[in-house]
Design an enzyme around this catalytic site. Structure first.
Site, PDB file in Angstrom:
ATOM      1  N   ARG A  31       8.211  17.400  -3.392  1.00 44.01           N
ATOM      2  CA  ARG A  31       6.977  16.814  -2.841  1.00 44.01           C
ATOM      3  C   ARG A  31       5.740  17.662  -3.146  1.00 44.01           C
ATOM      4  O   ARG A  31       4.821  17.728  -2.341  1.00 44.01           O
ATOM      5  CB  ARG A  31       7.093  16.611  -1.322  1.00 44.01           C
ATOM      6  CG  ARG A  31       8.195  15.667  -0.904  1.00 44.01           C
ATOM      7  CD  ARG A  31       7.831  14.236  -1.270  1.00 44.01           C
ATOM      8  NE  ARG A  31       8.740  13.291  -0.671  1.00 44.01           N
ATOM      9  CZ  ARG A  31       8.475  12.597   0.430  1.00 44.01           C
ATOM     10  NH1 ARG A  31       7.339  12.731   1.048  1.00 44.01           N
ATOM     11  NH2 ARG A  31       9.353  11.753   0.894  1.00 44.01           N
ATOM     12  N   ARG A  35       0.253  14.919  -0.282  1.00 44.52           N
ATOM     13  CA  ARG A  35      -0.813  15.063   0.711  1.00 44.52           C
ATOM     14  C   ARG A  35      -1.324  16.472   0.965  1.00 44.52           C
ATOM     15  O   ARG A  35      -2.373  16.629   1.579  1.00 44.52           O
ATOM     16  CB  ARG A  35      -0.376  14.417   2.024  1.00 44.52           C
ATOM     17  CG  ARG A  35      -0.477  12.906   1.942  1.00 44.52           C
ATOM     18  CD  ARG A  35       0.089  12.246   3.163  1.00 44.52           C
ATOM     19  NE  ARG A  35       1.508  12.521   3.257  1.00 44.52           N
ATOM     20  CZ  ARG A  35       2.288  12.052   4.196  1.00 44.52           C
ATOM     21  NH1 ARG A  35       1.784  11.320   5.163  1.00 44.52           N
ATOM     22  NH2 ARG A  35       3.569  12.319   4.210  1.00 44.52           N
ATOM     23  N   ARG A  44      -6.120   9.007  -4.461  1.00 41.03           N
ATOM     24  CA  ARG A  44      -5.497   7.898  -3.736  1.00 41.03           C
ATOM     25  C   ARG A  44      -6.478   7.082  -2.897  1.00 41.03           C
ATOM     26  O   ARG A  44      -6.068   6.083  -2.290  1.00 41.03           O
ATOM     27  CB  ARG A  44      -4.406   8.456  -2.811  1.00 41.03           C
ATOM     28  CG  ARG A  44      -3.059   8.723  -3.440  1.00 41.03           C
ATOM     29  CD  ARG A  44      -2.241   7.449  -3.661  1.00 41.03           C
ATOM     30  NE  ARG A  44      -2.332   6.535  -2.540  1.00 41.03           N
ATOM     31  CZ  ARG A  44      -1.642   6.629  -1.426  1.00 41.03           C
ATOM     32  NH1 ARG A  44      -0.751   7.561  -1.288  1.00 41.03           N
ATOM     33  NH2 ARG A  44      -1.805   5.763  -0.450  1.00 41.03           N
ATOM     34  N   ASP A  80       8.467   6.902  -5.889  1.00 39.10           N
ATOM     35  CA  ASP A  80       9.193   6.956  -4.624  1.00 39.10           C
ATOM     36  C   ASP A  80      10.604   6.421  -4.839  1.00 39.10           C
ATOM     37  O   ASP A  80      10.830   5.621  -5.762  1.00 39.10           O
ATOM     38  CB  ASP A  80       8.488   6.148  -3.526  1.00 39.10           C
ATOM     39  CG  ASP A  80       8.983   6.571  -2.151  1.00 39.10           C
ATOM     40  OD1 ASP A  80       8.455   7.553  -1.610  1.00 39.10           O
ATOM     41  OD2 ASP A  80       9.934   5.957  -1.642  1.00 39.10           O
ATOM     42  N   TYR A 160      17.240   2.730   4.292  1.00 37.79           N
ATOM     43  CA  TYR A 160      15.957   2.020   4.473  1.00 37.79           C
ATOM     44  C   TYR A 160      16.153   0.506   4.387  1.00 37.79           C
ATOM     45  O   TYR A 160      15.549  -0.263   5.149  1.00 37.79           O
ATOM     46  CB  TYR A 160      14.937   2.476   3.421  1.00 37.79           C
ATOM     47  CG  TYR A 160      14.442   3.887   3.666  1.00 37.79           C
ATOM     48  CD1 TYR A 160      13.509   4.145   4.661  1.00 37.79           C
ATOM     49  CD2 TYR A 160      14.916   4.951   2.921  1.00 37.79           C
ATOM     50  CE1 TYR A 160      13.058   5.440   4.906  1.00 37.79           C
ATOM     51  CE2 TYR A 160      14.472   6.247   3.150  1.00 37.79           C
ATOM     52  CZ  TYR A 160      13.547   6.484   4.143  1.00 37.79           C
ATOM     53  OH  TYR A 160      13.115   7.756   4.389  1.00 37.79           O
TER      54      TYR A 160
HETATM   55  O1  CP3 Z   1       6.018  15.490  -5.573  1.00 36.05           O
HETATM   56  C1  CP3 Z   1       7.052  14.792  -5.499  1.00 36.05           C
HETATM   57  O2  CP3 Z   1       8.070  15.211  -4.940  1.00 36.05           O
HETATM   58  C2  CP3 Z   1       7.073  13.440  -6.185  1.00 36.05           C
HETATM   59  C3  CP3 Z   1       6.873  12.313  -5.395  1.00 36.05           C
HETATM   60  C4  CP3 Z   1       7.860  11.810  -4.355  1.00 36.05           C
HETATM   61  C5  CP3 Z   1       7.416  10.965  -3.310  1.00 36.05           C
HETATM   62  N1  CP3 Z   1       8.510  10.522  -2.636  1.00 36.05           N
HETATM   63  C6  CP3 Z   1       6.025  10.607  -3.074  1.00 36.05           C
HETATM   64  C7  CP3 Z   1       5.648  10.145  -1.724  1.00 36.05           C
HETATM   65  C8  CP3 Z   1       9.247  11.919  -4.249  1.00 36.05           C
HETATM   66  C9  CP3 Z   1      10.210  12.742  -5.086  1.00 36.05           C
HETATM   67  C10 CP3 Z   1       9.649  11.100  -3.154  1.00 36.05           C
HETATM   68  C11 CP3 Z   1      11.041  10.889  -2.766  1.00 36.05           C
HETATM   69  C12 CP3 Z   1      11.342  10.317  -1.454  1.00 36.05           C
HETATM   70  N2  CP3 Z   1      10.752   9.241  -0.841  1.00 36.05           N
HETATM   71  C13 CP3 Z   1      12.407  10.745  -0.646  1.00 36.05           C
HETATM   72  C14 CP3 Z   1      13.340  11.861  -0.991  1.00 36.05           C
HETATM   73  C15 CP3 Z   1      12.670  13.178  -0.814  1.00 36.05           C
HETATM   74  C16 CP3 Z   1      12.719  13.718   0.581  1.00 36.05           C
HETATM   75  O3  CP3 Z   1      11.637  14.027   1.105  1.00 36.05           O
HETATM   76  O4  CP3 Z   1      13.802  13.845   1.121  1.00 36.05           O
HETATM   77  C17 CP3 Z   1      12.424   9.937   0.507  1.00 36.05           C
HETATM   78  C18 CP3 Z   1      13.377  10.059   1.670  1.00 36.05           C
HETATM   79  C19 CP3 Z   1      11.375   8.977   0.369  1.00 36.05           C
HETATM   80  C20 CP3 Z   1      10.993   7.907   1.308  1.00 36.05           C
HETATM   81  C21 CP3 Z   1       9.613   8.158   1.782  1.00 36.05           C
HETATM   82  N3  CP3 Z   1       8.460   7.799   1.082  1.00 36.05           N
HETATM   83  C22 CP3 Z   1       9.202   8.895   2.914  1.00 36.05           C
HETATM   84  C23 CP3 Z   1      10.130   9.479   3.950  1.00 36.05           C
HETATM   85  C24 CP3 Z   1       7.795   8.968   2.884  1.00 36.05           C
HETATM   86  C25 CP3 Z   1       6.888   9.756   3.792  1.00 36.05           C
HETATM   87  C26 CP3 Z   1       6.330   9.003   4.930  1.00 36.05           C
HETATM   88  C27 CP3 Z   1       5.078   9.712   5.417  1.00 36.05           C
HETATM   89  O5  CP3 Z   1       3.979   9.205   5.130  1.00 36.05           O
HETATM   90  O6  CP3 Z   1       5.202  10.773   6.052  1.00 36.05           O
HETATM   91  C28 CP3 Z   1       7.372   8.270   1.735  1.00 36.05           C
HETATM   92  C29 CP3 Z   1       5.963   8.126   1.298  1.00 36.05           C
HETATM   93  C30 CP3 Z   1       5.585   9.043   0.210  1.00 36.05           C
HETATM   94  N4  CP3 Z   1       6.311   9.262  -0.906  1.00 36.05           N
HETATM   95  C31 CP3 Z   1       4.386   9.790   0.135  1.00 36.05           C
HETATM   96  C32 CP3 Z   1       4.410  10.475  -1.079  1.00 36.05           C
HETATM   97  C33 CP3 Z   1       3.339  11.351  -1.661  1.00 36.05           C
HETATM   98  C34 CP3 Z   1       3.272   9.782   1.169  1.00 36.05           C
HETATM   99  C35 CP3 Z   1       2.471   8.561   0.919  1.00 36.05           C
HETATM  100  C36 CP3 Z   1       1.032   8.793   1.221  1.00 36.05           C
HETATM  101  O7  CP3 Z   1       0.404   9.548   0.489  1.00 36.05           O
HETATM  102  O8  CP3 Z   1       0.553   8.157   2.185  1.00 36.05           O
END
Ligand code: CP3
Length: 354
Positions: A31, A35, A44, A80, A160
């Protein structure tokens, strides 16, 4: 500096991923794109998460941001784990501060059968973004900077789909797993095919390693992991293995699963921060490397406290077949990017003594 594929293969990240001895311990952060970075918020502005993930220019920009700022040894593709389900027509949204939400959860055989199979034609923006990125990344760093492609493992994506959103107990997911094994098998096969195709598209376009995120697999007992989860992750990792790129396999709270997660077909086992790295190395065995595992909250401690803990992890990592430094889970959004920069510099300057 420009570099070619041969040079990229000798980058610290790919050297460690193949079990060799790199010039310094490679480091990247799960990640890392997102953010914690002000430039991410700017990119974004007014764009929904899934729209950003389907726009090749935004994907390229956001993926490069942490590489520019931190000088990490690998980029991770900005997307994602649920993204491939969007072009398949599922009613999906990623809600800020919540995560992926599905309007129509998948709970019956008919629901599973209604999900189309994924083909590369569904993902032209992924191919385009990976091609743009690998061209740009080739000239960053002494050897170029590798791009890690990723996908969600079937269990984590299923959680999910079945719950309809994030969950603490996975009650509906496990009800299906324990109570309706035929529907579970169909669903897990469907997702395995989708995630494997997602990885294939990224590697075909130029990604040089992959990570399979089974973030929530730690919610199941090892015997249930072996029976209900591992066979489907293996399907994905086998298809990725045929592409000839190193495969990283990661889950949270996974201490009791690490050996099985390695045996599912990983070259590198991701270790979360609750597990001593020595334990992770022993569980991964002599034939696999490890990735990890600084507590992501250590960035909120003074820099010297954080780097002292990083040094312990680098030292412990020497016993592994290969060690890629990372946090033990994703960057916490309120992280100060200056701390991740200091951490990257520290790992890079920490001397490897043979
Ligand atoms: O930098 C990186 O790692 C690349 C981008 C990435 C994202 N999601 C971007 C993202 C990666 C590798 C993921 C994988 C992902 N998505 C996982 C596995 C990684 C982990 O953390 O265990 C999971 C479980 C998800 C599902 C998901 N998508 C979650 C739990 C969330 C966060 C919810 C929140 O807002 O707290 C997302 C949204 C998400 N995916 C964001 C980002 C940058 C935030 C979206 C935003 O900017 O509003």
């Amino acid at each position: 500096m420009t570099s070619d594929v041969t040079s990229l293969q000798s980058s610290p990240f790919l050297t460690a991923a193949r079990g060799g001895t790199p010039s310094h311990t490679p480091v990247w952060f799960m990640r890392q794109a997102g953010r914690a970075l002000p430039e991410y918020h700017k990119a974004r502005e007014g764009v929904a998460m899934l729209d950003a993930c389907m726009n090749a220019d935004l994907i390229t920009e956001i993926t490069l941001q942490p590489v520019r700022r931190y000088g990490v040894d690998a980029a991770i593709f900005f997307s994602d784990i649920v993204l491939p389900l969007k072009p398949l027509g599922l009613d999906l949204e990623i809600k800020p501060g919540v995560g992926p939400v599905f309007g129509s959860p998948v709970r019956t055989l008919e629901d599973v059968e209604a999900i189309p199979d994924l083909t590369p034609e569904h993902l032209p923006f992924i191919t385009q973004a990976v091609q743009n990125l690998t061209a740009e990344l080739a000239s960053i760093g002494a050897h170029g900077t590798p791009l890690i492609g990723f996908a969600g493992a079937p269990f984590t994506v299923a959680s999910y789909l079945v719950e309809g959103g994030p969950s603490k107990e996975y009650a509906k997911t496990k009800a299906l797993m324990f109570g309706a094994p035929d529907i579970w098998d169909a669903l897990m096969r469907k997702i395995a095919g989708i995630s494997a195709t997602f990885l294939e598209v990224q590697v075909a376009a130029g990604a040089s390693a992959v990570q399979l995120f089974d973030s929530w697999a730690g919610a199941v007992h090892p015997r249930d992991y072996e029976r209900f989860v591992m066979p489907y992750s293996r399907l994905v990792l086998e298809r990725a293995g045929a592409l000839g790129v190193p495969r990283i396999h990661f889950g949270v709270n996974s201490a009791s699963l690490l050996t099985l997660m390695g045996e599912a077909g990983a070259d590198i086992v991701g270790v979360d921060w609750r597990t001593p790295l020595e334990f992770g190395i022993a569980a991964a065995g002599p034939d696999r490397g490890v990735q990890g595992n600084l507590d992501p909250a250590l960035v909120f401690a003074p820099t010297e406290v954080m780097t002292a803990r990083a040094a312990e992890i680098i030292e412990a990592g020497r016993a592994a077949k290969g060690h890629i430094f990372n946090l033990g889970h994703g960057v916490i959004p309120s992280t100060n990017p200056d701390q991740l920069k200091a951490l990257t510099d520290f790992v890079h300057s920490y001397e490897i003594v043979q």
